[in-house]
Design an enzyme around this catalytic site. Structure first.
Site, short mmCIF file in Angstrom:
data_model
loop_
_atom_site.label_atom_id
_atom_site.label_comp_id
_atom_site.label_asym_id
_atom_site.label_seq_id
_atom_site.Cartn_x
_atom_site.Cartn_y
_atom_site.Cartn_z
N LYS A 40 0.82 -1.23 0.00
CA LYS A 40 0.00 0.00 0.00
C LYS A 40 0.85 1.27 0.00
O LYS A 40 0.53 2.23 -0.69
CB LYS A 40 -0.94 0.01 1.20
CG LYS A 40 -2.01 -1.07 1.15
CD LYS A 40 -2.93 -0.98 2.36
CE LYS A 40 -3.83 -2.18 2.44
NZ LYS A 40 -4.81 -2.12 3.51
N GLY A 60 -12.67 -7.19 12.26
CA GLY A 60 -12.49 -6.34 11.08
C GLY A 60 -13.10 -6.85 9.78
O GLY A 60 -12.86 -6.25 8.72
P1 NDP Z 1 1.80 -2.32 9.43
O1 NDP Z 1 2.85 -3.37 9.39
O2 NDP Z 1 1.90 -1.13 8.54
O3 NDP Z 1 1.69 -1.75 10.96
C1 NDP Z 1 1.71 -2.64 12.03
C2 NDP Z 1 1.35 -1.89 13.34
O4 NDP Z 1 1.18 -2.88 14.35
C3 NDP Z 1 2.40 -0.93 13.84
O5 NDP Z 1 1.79 0.12 14.53
C4 NDP Z 1 3.21 -1.83 14.81
O6 NDP Z 1 3.87 -1.10 15.83
C5 NDP Z 1 2.09 -2.62 15.44
N1 NDP Z 1 2.49 -3.92 15.97
C6 NDP Z 1 2.92 -5.00 15.28
N2 NDP Z 1 3.13 -6.03 16.12
C7 NDP Z 1 2.82 -5.59 17.37
C8 NDP Z 1 2.84 -6.18 18.65
N3 NDP Z 1 3.22 -7.44 18.84
N4 NDP Z 1 2.45 -5.43 19.72
C9 NDP Z 1 2.04 -4.15 19.53
N5 NDP Z 1 2.02 -3.52 18.35
C10 NDP Z 1 2.40 -4.24 17.28
O7 NDP Z 1 0.43 -3.09 9.20
P2 NDP Z 1 -0.97 -2.50 8.68
O8 NDP Z 1 -1.13 -1.16 9.30
O9 NDP Z 1 -1.07 -2.62 7.22
O10 NDP Z 1 -2.01 -3.54 9.31
C11 NDP Z 1 -2.29 -3.56 10.70
C12 NDP Z 1 -3.41 -4.55 11.00
O11 NDP Z 1 -4.64 -4.10 10.41
C13 NDP Z 1 -3.14 -5.94 10.43
O12 NDP Z 1 -3.55 -6.87 11.38
C14 NDP Z 1 -4.04 -6.01 9.21
O13 NDP Z 1 -4.43 -7.33 8.94
C15 NDP Z 1 -5.22 -5.14 9.65
N6 NDP Z 1 -5.96 -4.56 8.52
C16 NDP Z 1 -7.28 -4.89 8.34
C17 NDP Z 1 -8.02 -4.35 7.32
C18 NDP Z 1 -9.46 -4.72 7.17
O14 NDP Z 1 -10.05 -4.44 6.11
N7 NDP Z 1 -10.07 -5.33 8.16
C19 NDP Z 1 -7.43 -3.40 6.36
C20 NDP Z 1 -6.03 -3.08 6.63
C21 NDP Z 1 -5.34 -3.67 7.67
P3 NDP Z 1 5.36 -0.52 15.59
O15 NDP Z 1 5.16 0.79 14.84
O16 NDP Z 1 5.87 -0.35 16.95
O17 NDP Z 1 6.13 -1.52 14.79
#
Ligand code: NDP
Length: 302
Positions: A89, A267
């Site tokens: 994205k 979601g």
């Molecule tokens: P990104 O990889 O861009 O961001 C991941 C985020 O999750 C960051 O803020 C990261 O924090 C945090 N994170 C990851 N692992 C952990 C953990 N163990 N504990 C706490 N924080 C954590 O992913 P996306 O933003 O693209 O996606 C995020 C979620 O949203 C996914 O689960 C995805 O499946 C879901 N999603 C669902 C959609 C829907 O239509 N339902 C659409 C888009 C996404 P840090 O910055 O510290 O690394």
């Protein structure tokens, strides 16, 4: 071809299709249910308008280093629309020639539409979220205090949508301060008079009002042993919890919320509504939400 078949760029060497072709690109992509959702909606739309009977939606596994050539080759092969999922994205944002003005502040696109010389990028995730919290929790982003956890691509779309919809205040918590600070800096020009606060999810945030909408936009909860993205008990009781994760259907966050009698939703509804909006952009027709939702639930075997 089965809607579940996973294609690669090598399949384009022999690609032939006379109709209108759509695809989702991701890596990994095997578990994407978007083809099932779009195929069901298109079958429904074709009953009223035969033009949609030769529309087809497939999935391609495209590693991030191959995204630029994938976009060029799919355009050359006549594809009309693309959806982008993890990890494309943000990468695609800088690769497409034209961006819908509403997607500019997000810095990420999940929907591309064919233009004569390239692709135009849109972001339908914010729309999907707004519709989903209304449908599942009966909460409007407009006028709500929102606690958003996460600072990645999905959180960016959610934060911009909350501000554009005039939420009452926005509290953004994240694990790493680096990503949080970057997001807060990017939102500065958009927030106007809406208070936006950042906090580390490792500390107890002060000043959050009760009755807020809590949105999880982190990946914490995808695996059974993941920690809660935020300990619910340190927050004043929220009015609802929306977890963008839909697989598993019940994350530890949702389980905890329900045990505290807080309305909670996963979601899947957001996935459905972002898909509806994408298909509306491509087809310029009305898209049956029910057909997409039913196909999504069937594909998840719920
Ligand atoms: P990104 O990889 O861009 O961001 C991941 C985020 O999750 C960051 O803020 C990261 O924090 C945090 N994170 C990851 N692992 C952990 C953990 N163990 N504990 C706490 N924080 C954590 O992913 P996306 O933003 O693209 O996606 C995020 C979620 O949203 C996914 O689960 C995805 O499946 C879901 N999603 C669902 C959609 C829907 O239509 N339902 C659409 C888009 C996404 P840090 O910055 O510290 O690394």
């Amino acid at each position: 071809m089965a809607t579940n078949a996973v294609l690669t760029l090598d399949d384009l060497d022999t690609w032939r299709f006379e109709g209108t072709c759509l695809a989702v690109l991701g890596h990994p992509i095997k578990h994407s249910i978007s083809p099932a959702m779009h195929t069901a909606a298109l079958a429904d739309m074709a009953r009223l308008d035969p033009r949609f009977s030769n529309w087809k939606y497939v999935k391609f596994d495209v590693p991030p280093e191959h995204l630029p050539q994938a976009l060029d080759r799919l355009h050359a092969k006549g594809f009309f629309g693309l959806n982008l999922t993890v990890p494309h994205k943000v990468l695609a944002f800088s690769r497409v020639g034209c961006i819908d003005p509403a997607a500019l502040p997000i810095g990420a696109v999940n929907t591309l539409r064919r233009e004569p010389l390239g692709w135009k990028g849109f972001n339908t995730d914010g729309y999907g979220l707004c519709m989903a919290v209304r449908e599942t929790l009966n909460i409007e982003l407009a006028g709500s205090h929102v606690i958003l956890v996460g600072a990645g691509g999905a959180a960016r779309g959610a934060a911009v949508e909350c501000l554009q919809k005039n939420c009452r205040s926005l509290w953004i918590g994240n694990r790493s301060t680096e990503n949080l600070d970057r997001l807060l800096a990017d939102l500065r020009g958009l927030s106007g008079s809406i208070p936006v606060h950042g906090f580390s999810t490792g500390s107890t945030p002060l000043g959050i009002p009760s009755g807020a909408l809590l949105i999880n936009a982190t990946s914490a909860g995808l695996r059974p042993d993941d920690p809660l993205p935020i300990p619910l008990t340190v927050l004043p009781k929220p009015a609802g919890v929306y977890d963008m994760i839909y697989n598993p259907a019940e994350t530890p966050l949702l389980r905890t919320a329900r045990s505290l009698q807080i309305p909670a939703s996963n979601g899947l509804s957001m996935l459905v509504h972002q898909g509806v909006r994408a298909l509306e952009i491509w087809s310029e027709a009305s898209v049956p939400v029910g057909a997409m939702r039913e196909a999504a639930m069937k594909a998840m075997a719920w």
